[in-house]
Design an enzyme around this catalytic site. Structure first.
Site, mmCIF file in Angstrom:
data_model
loop_
_atom_site.group_PDB
_atom_site.id
_atom_site.type_symbol
_atom_site.label_atom_id
_atom_site.label_comp_id
_atom_site.label_asym_id
_atom_site.label_seq_id
_atom_site.Cartn_x
_atom_site.Cartn_y
_atom_site.Cartn_z
ATOM 1 N N ASP A 155 0.816 -1.211 0.000
ATOM 2 C CA ASP A 155 0.000 0.000 0.000
ATOM 3 C C ASP A 155 0.853 1.266 0.000
ATOM 4 O O ASP A 155 1.491 1.585 1.008
ATOM 5 C CB ASP A 155 -0.905 -0.038 1.233
ATOM 6 C CG ASP A 155 -1.744 1.216 1.410
ATOM 7 O OD1 ASP A 155 -1.986 1.905 0.405
ATOM 8 O OD2 ASP A 155 -2.162 1.488 2.553
ATOM 9 N N ASP B 173 -2.069 5.765 -5.228
ATOM 10 C CA ASP B 173 -2.321 4.927 -4.057
ATOM 11 C C ASP B 173 -2.699 3.511 -4.461
ATOM 12 O O ASP B 173 -3.835 3.247 -4.861
ATOM 13 C CB ASP B 173 -3.428 5.563 -3.215
ATOM 14 C CG ASP B 173 -3.678 4.822 -1.905
ATOM 15 O OD1 ASP B 173 -2.938 3.871 -1.619
ATOM 16 O OD2 ASP B 173 -4.611 5.199 -1.182
#
Length: 507
Positions: free
Chosen positions: A102, A289
């Site tokens: 992430d 992201d």
């Protein structure tokens, strides 16, 4: 994230073009994370996404080398183009965990063997410090709040295994609480953050920082290729130490990181079928992201986009389907004088009957700080309880079954979608507009086939808009979050050494 003048934008364009030519070639020592694709043939019913969690998790293991490189490979899986995750090892000998890589967070966490009362922990692998000879106690408490969930626990230190690489003395969080349904339904055990240390909880040094510091990669660069072909076996590839030139064409357009924490940069206007929306005409902040499935932005322009593509609220559609399927049954049960609070549990749509749990699996998690408890309470249960209230009120007015069903159907239109998600007609993709984003003076286009998530085939297929509203408060916001919807179309380079992000069309 300040407002840019047209002159400033012009200067930035020239700078971006110069940056794009400064890219170095592929590295021979690449650590590859292979994205293994899972084939999903239907959309799990809302509120039951975690029903097959245990079996799905056990199907993933370490795989051998992937691709043409001599580098190490870790198998990652893609769940419905919404969760990209893979396997790492923690401890000596390594205990295996699936994690999301992430770029929107900076800590590594996995469930702890000391997590006793959260249901999510029961369904996922748990770290056992007593079984690792390289474990070092820390004990400092930690808590992380994500956009759609939270965890809390304490720090520990151990060796992290990525392929054949060992990251030594890595601080990570043992999660002892995972409240709510977010991580219960997740196909992964934990999260490995690839953001900057500035947003690391507890100031912990991120795994990526230690990889660079310990000389495990030749270049301080990592890159993502996400395969959006739901029928393909490969889910994509995450490369540490460089890029794989087989996964993009042309040159990357680079933009500098404007604020460390997230991989944040300046973005230009948003276009719908080549028509500027004007929302970001003077510049907007954006982040790349990998931990966000969809593409999120301020409500004002996301609403405009979803209106242009003919999107309707998922909850509205789910609600109407629920009324059609269960409305008459609820009316009949109320007429037979069944207690309203008992109806949904008797229909096996809720795990509790208004007074106590009817399932031994679902448990309350008590927050010691405010003494409040939260229950795992899915959307199907919520729809049932809401419908009971609607129907009960109408029955008190002696309205007919047809009048009650029609009224409930109309009320469905007013329900907000969870997390702002919206559905579209799968047969209308060919008539939907293209949506584009201006980055580094280049237009990055998304077609309907690229920004719509299609789950299932034929008449049962469901299509979800890849655009979701998310209003990030200042000082971080307003903010655009270019998640997997965008990164699936554009190969993304995270250049830590030069503090920049690059995009090129993926192949």
């Amino acid at each position: 994230m300040g407002i840019l003048s047209k002159a400033s934008l012009l200067l930035l364009c020239i700078w971006f073009l110069l940056l794009s030519t400064a890219y170095s070639g592929p590295n021979d020592r690449l650590v590859r994370v292979g994205l293994k694709k899972r084939k999903i043939d239907k959309l799990n019913q809302l509120g039951h996404a975690g029903s097959n969690e245990g079996g799905a998790r056990r199907n993933h293991g370490f795989h051998g080398n992937f691709g043409s490189s001599d580098g190490d490979a870790i198998a990652l899986s893609n769940y419905m183009d919404a969760q990209y995750y893979g396997e790492i090892g923690i401890g000596t000998p390594p205990q295996k965990f699936t994690v999301v890589f992430d770029t929107g967070s900076s800590n590594l966490w996995v469930p702890s063997a000391k997590c006793y009362f959260s249901v999510a922990c029961l369904l996922h692998s748990k770290y056992k410090s007593s079984q690792s000879s390289s474990y070092k106690k820390n004990g400092k408490s930690a808590a992380i709040q994500y956009g759609t969930g939270s965890i809390s626990g304490f720090f520990s230190q151990d060796v992290i295994k990525l392929g054949d690489l060992l990251v030594k003395e890595q601080d990570f969080i043992e999660a002892t609480k995972e409240p709510g349904i977010t991580f219960l339904a997740a196909k992964f055990d934990g999260i490995l953050g690839l953001g900057f240390q500035e947003i690391s909880v507890g100031g912990a040094v991120p795994v990526w920082y230690n990889m660079v510091k310990q000389g495990l990669v030749d270049e301080p660069v990592f890159s993502f290729w996400l395969n959006r072909n739901v029928h393909g076996d490969e889910g994509g590839e995450l490369v540490f130490g460089g890029v794989d030139t087989n996964h993009f064409k042309g040159k990357h357009t680079y933009v500098p990181v404007t604020q460390k924490g997230y991989w944040q940069f300046e973005m230009g206007d948003v276009l719908i079928d080549d028509n500027p929306t004007g929302f970001c005409a003077k510049g907007c902040a954006a982040i790349a992201d990998s931990g966000t499935s969809l593409l999120a932005g301020p409500t004002a322009v996301i609403t405009k986009i979803n209106q242009a593509i003919g999107a309707a609220g998922i909850m509205s559609q789910q609600c109407k389907s629920f009324i059609n399927q269960h409305g008459k049954t609820i009316i009949d049960m109320l007429l037979s004088e069944t207690r309203p609070e008992k109806i949904c549990s008797q229909m096996k749509l809720c795990a509790f009957d208004g007074s106590h749990d009817t399932s031994m699996i679902i448990e309350s998690v008590v927050d010691k700080n405010n003494r409040k408890s939260s229950r795992v309470h899915d959307e199907i249960c919520s729809l049932c309880e809401t419908t009971v209230v609607w129907v009960e009120n109408k029955l008190k007015r002696n309205e007919t079954e047809e009048e009650i069903i029609n009224h409930a159907d109309q009320l469905c239109e007013r329900l907000l979608s969870p997390m702002g998600q919206s559905a579209v007609d799968c047969n209308s993709l060919s008539s939907m507009p293209h949506v584009a984003f201006t980055i580094g003076c280049k237009t990055f286009n998304l077609s309907p086939q690229e920004y719509i998530l299609k789950i299932g085939e034929g008449a049962k297929a469901q299509c979800i808009s890849g655009f979701t509203a998310l209003d990030v408060a200042p000082p971080r916001g307003p903010l655009w979050i270019l998640g997997d919807i965008f990164m699936g179309k554009y190969h993304t380079v995270f250049d830590y050494g030069k503090s920049r992000v690059g995009f090129a069309e993926a192949v």
